[in-house]
Motif scaffolding. Structure first.
Motif, PDB file in Angstrom:
ATOM      1  N   THR A  45       0.840  -1.063   0.021  1.00 26.60           N
ATOM      2  CA  THR A  45      -0.238  -0.088  -0.125  1.00 26.60           C
ATOM      3  C   THR A  45       1.131   1.653  -0.220  1.00 26.60           C
ATOM      4  O   THR A  45       0.676   2.591  -0.060  1.00 26.60           O
ATOM      5  N   VAL A  46       2.049   0.943   0.469  1.00 26.96           N
ATOM      6  CA  VAL A  46       3.410   2.967   0.089  1.00 26.96           C
ATOM      7  C   VAL A  46       4.408   1.798   0.206  1.00 26.96           C
ATOM      8  O   VAL A  46       4.688   0.699  -0.162  1.00 26.96           O
ATOM      9  N   LEU A  47       4.611   2.844  -1.724  1.00 27.13           N
ATOM     10  CA  LEU A  47       6.386   2.533  -1.535  1.00 27.13           C
ATOM     11  C   LEU A  47       7.023   2.757  -1.439  1.00 27.13           C
ATOM     12  O   LEU A  47       6.696   4.958  -2.445  1.00 27.13           O
ATOM     13  N   THR A  48       8.204   3.121  -1.458  1.00 25.55           N
ATOM     14  CA  THR A  48       9.480   3.958  -1.950  1.00 25.55           C
ATOM     15  C   THR A  48       9.653   4.304  -3.713  1.00 25.55           C
ATOM     16  O   THR A  48       9.702   2.770  -3.876  1.00 25.55           O
ATOM     17  N   LYS A  49       9.503   5.421  -3.637  1.00 19.98           N
ATOM     18  CA  LYS A  49      10.416   5.706  -5.175  1.00 19.98           C
ATOM     19  C   LYS A  49      11.859   5.604  -5.248  1.00 19.98           C
ATOM     20  O   LYS A  49      12.662   6.170  -5.884  1.00 19.98           O
ATOM     21  N   GLN A  50      12.244   5.670  -4.129  1.00 20.74           N
ATOM     22  CA  GLN A  50      13.683   5.238  -3.890  1.00 20.74           C
ATOM     23  C   GLN A  50      14.390   3.350  -3.710  1.00 20.74           C
ATOM     24  O   GLN A  50      14.017   3.089  -2.264  1.00 20.74           O
ATOM     25  N   ARG A  51      14.585   2.828  -4.396  1.00 22.69           N
ATOM     26  CA  ARG A  51      15.149   1.677  -4.543  1.00 22.69           C
ATOM     27  C   ARG A  51      15.887   0.726  -3.051  1.00 22.69           C
ATOM     28  O   ARG A  51      16.999   1.470  -2.564  1.00 22.69           O
ATOM     29  N   GLY A  52      15.219  -0.423  -3.263  1.00 21.01           N
ATOM     30  CA  GLY A  52      16.074  -0.548  -1.980  1.00 21.01           C
ATOM     31  C   GLY A  52      15.863  -0.613  -0.178  1.00 21.01           C
ATOM     32  O   GLY A  52      16.714  -1.111   0.555  1.00 21.01           O
ATOM     33  N   VAL A  53      14.830   0.094   0.049  1.00 24.96           N
ATOM     34  CA  VAL A  53      14.931   1.296   1.123  1.00 24.96           C
ATOM     35  C   VAL A  53      13.434   0.723   1.844  1.00 24.96           C
ATOM     36  O   VAL A  53      12.304   0.219   1.058  1.00 24.96           O
ATOM     37  N   SER A  54      13.710   0.435   3.014  1.00 26.98           N
ATOM     38  CA  SER A  54      12.225  -0.450   3.450  1.00 26.98           C
ATOM     39  C   SER A  54      12.078   0.787   4.377  1.00 26.98           C
ATOM     40  O   SER A  54      12.709   1.431   5.264  1.00 26.98           O
ATOM     41  N   ILE A  55      10.340   0.027   4.747  1.00 25.54           N
ATOM     42  CA  ILE A  55       9.641   1.295   6.092  1.00 25.54           C
ATOM     43  C   ILE A  55       9.521   0.364   6.239  1.00 25.54           C
ATOM     44  O   ILE A  55       9.073  -0.433   6.502  1.00 25.54           O
ATOM     45  N   GLY A  56       9.073   1.274   7.935  1.00 26.72           N
ATOM     46  CA  GLY A  56       7.727   1.225   8.323  1.00 26.72           C
ATOM     47  C   GLY A  56       8.704   0.019  10.166  1.00 26.72           C
ATOM     48  O   GLY A  56       7.822  -0.990  10.214  1.00 26.72           O
ATOM     49  N   GLN A  57      10.276   0.511  10.021  1.00 33.92           N
ATOM     50  CA  GLN A  57      10.917  -0.609  11.018  1.00 33.92           C
ATOM     51  C   GLN A  57      10.090   0.321  12.598  1.00 33.92           C
ATOM     52  O   GLN A  57       9.637   1.228  12.831  1.00 33.92           O
ATOM     53  N   ARG A  58      10.519  -1.146  13.681  1.00 31.64           N
ATOM     54  CA  ARG A  58       9.850  -0.669  14.591  1.00 31.64           C
ATOM     55  C   ARG A  58      11.242  -1.074  15.895  1.00 31.64           C
ATOM     56  O   ARG A  58      10.734  -2.030  17.318  1.00 31.64           O
ATOM     57  N   THR A  59      12.440  -0.877  15.563  1.00 36.24           N
ATOM     58  CA  THR A  59      13.419  -1.747  16.207  1.00 36.24           C
ATOM     59  C   THR A  59      14.459  -0.228  16.310  1.00 36.24           C
ATOM     60  O   THR A  59      15.162  -0.528  17.551  1.00 36.24           O
ATOM     61  N   HIS A  60      14.334   0.859  16.085  1.00 35.04           N
ATOM     62  CA  HIS A  60      14.935   2.021  17.102  1.00 35.04           C
ATOM     63  C   HIS A  60      14.699   3.257  16.448  1.00 35.04           C
ATOM     64  O   HIS A  60      13.712   3.656  15.534  1.00 35.04           O
ATOM     65  N   LEU A  61      14.912   4.414  17.139  1.00 32.15           N
ATOM     66  CA  LEU A  61      14.614   5.360  16.900  1.00 32.15           C
ATOM     67  C   LEU A  61      15.357   5.763  15.248  1.00 32.15           C
ATOM     68  O   LEU A  61      16.667   5.855  15.506  1.00 32.15           O
ATOM     69  N   SER A  62      15.329   6.688  15.178  1.00 32.71           N
ATOM     70  CA  SER A  62      16.622   6.891  13.283  1.00 32.71           C
ATOM     71  C   SER A  62      17.183   8.505  14.220  1.00 32.71           C
ATOM     72  O   SER A  62      15.945   9.142  14.715  1.00 32.71           O
ATOM     73  N   HIS A  63      17.854   8.922  13.294  1.00 39.80           N
ATOM     74  CA  HIS A  63      19.017  10.091  13.015  1.00 39.80           C
ATOM     75  C   HIS A  63      17.784  10.937  14.142  1.00 39.80           C
ATOM     76  O   HIS A  63      17.524  12.167  14.458  1.00 39.80           O
ATOM     77  N   LEU A  64      16.690  11.075  12.357  1.00 42.17           N
ATOM     78  CA  LEU A  64      16.118  12.358  12.248  1.00 42.17           C
ATOM     79  C   LEU A  64      14.989  11.963  13.191  1.00 42.17           C
ATOM     80  O   LEU A  64      14.155  12.710  13.644  1.00 42.17           O
ATOM     81  N   ASP A  65      14.560  10.518  13.508  1.00 45.80           N
ATOM     82  CA  ASP A  65      13.256  10.870  14.796  1.00 45.80           C
ATOM     83  C   ASP A  65      14.039  11.811  15.514  1.00 45.80           C
ATOM     84  O   ASP A  65      13.191  12.428  17.179  1.00 45.80           O
TER      85      ASP A  65
END
Length: 246
Positions: free
Chosen positions: A212-232
């Motif tokens: 239902t959600v597709l990234t425009k950049q190839r090879g990128v995963s979304i929806g991780q719930r393991t860590h706060l990203s640098h931007l988070d």
């Protein structure tokens, strides 16, 4: 905040330091429903985007927690989830100036209660503020909900999201398209974050198992719930003006 209050908060932080490594319950990438998409209705609250609670009063004002201090209480029914809750709080307090402390007599506090999924209000609402947590909520799911309570919305609803992701409207469950609508708000002058713990997963609310959600950049995963990203981390520190505290 008084010295005793600070000591108490730091003491609790020390108590849960070793619990922060509790393993998260990983959600398979192709799972169409996560613990964040199960909550529908509780009491008089309307649920938006699967896990965001909205009071019936549409004029309710979102705000941040005063001085970045969040008192919290955990209901007895959530005893099996206590370690996961502490670990989720530790994920945030380790990298921001936000402090979590056990609730005593404070009027405003976060109240962890049992529910059919994971769900939270966005921002401080005042009084005993419920955060719903079911046995299916992982450490990362709980952290995601606490960040909502701190005042952060889902990343995929930013007004610049179409530059980074595409929404496959035809694969979204009937009645759930509203969960993917853009919302206009303060991005704190930070760029879009595909790695955010606040981003929807690739298959959220899928009617047929298709993305239902597709990234425009190839090879990128979304929806991780393991860590706060640098931007988070940057986003929370800007919201709570941590540079003025640390």
């Amino acid at each position: 905040m008084t010295q005793n209050t600070t000591d108490q908060a730091q003491g609790r932080s020390c108590d849960v330091q070793q619990q922060a490594s509790v393993a998260t319950l990983k959600v398979p990438e192709q799972q169409q429903d996560s613990a964040e998409t199960l909550q529908e209705l509780d009491d008089d609250m309307v649920v938006e985007e699967g896990d965001i609670l909205r009071p019936e009063d549409r004029n309710a004002v979102e705000s941040i927690w005063q001085h970045g201090v969040v008192p919290f209480a955990i209901s007895d029914e959530l005893a099996p989830q206590r370690d996961n809750i502490y670990a989720a709080l530790q994920m945030i307090s380790d990298v921001t100036c936000v402090h979590f402390m056990p609730h005593t007599t404070q009027y405003n506090y976060l109240q962890f209660v049992t529910g059919r999924g994971c769900a939270s209000f966005v921002g401080a609402q005042g009084g005993a503020q419920k955060l719903y947590c079911s046995p299916s909520c992982s450490v990362g799911n709980i952290c995601h909900e606490v960040i909502h309570a701190l005042g952060i919305h889902h990343e995929h609803t930013r007004d610049d999201r179409d530059q980074y992701v595409s929404v496959a409207w035809e694969h979204i469950k009937r009645g759930k398209s509203k969960n993917f609508k853009v919302k206009y708000g303060n991005t704190l002058n930070l760029q879009y974050d595909l790695d955010s713990i606040m981003h929807y997963g690739k298959y959220f609310f899928s009617v047929d198992g298709s993305p239902t959600v597709l990234t425009k950049q190839r090879g990128v995963s979304i929806g991780q719930r393991t860590h706060l990203s640098h931007l988070d981390i940057q986003r929370l520190n800007r919201l709570y003006r941590c540079d003025n505290v640390w």
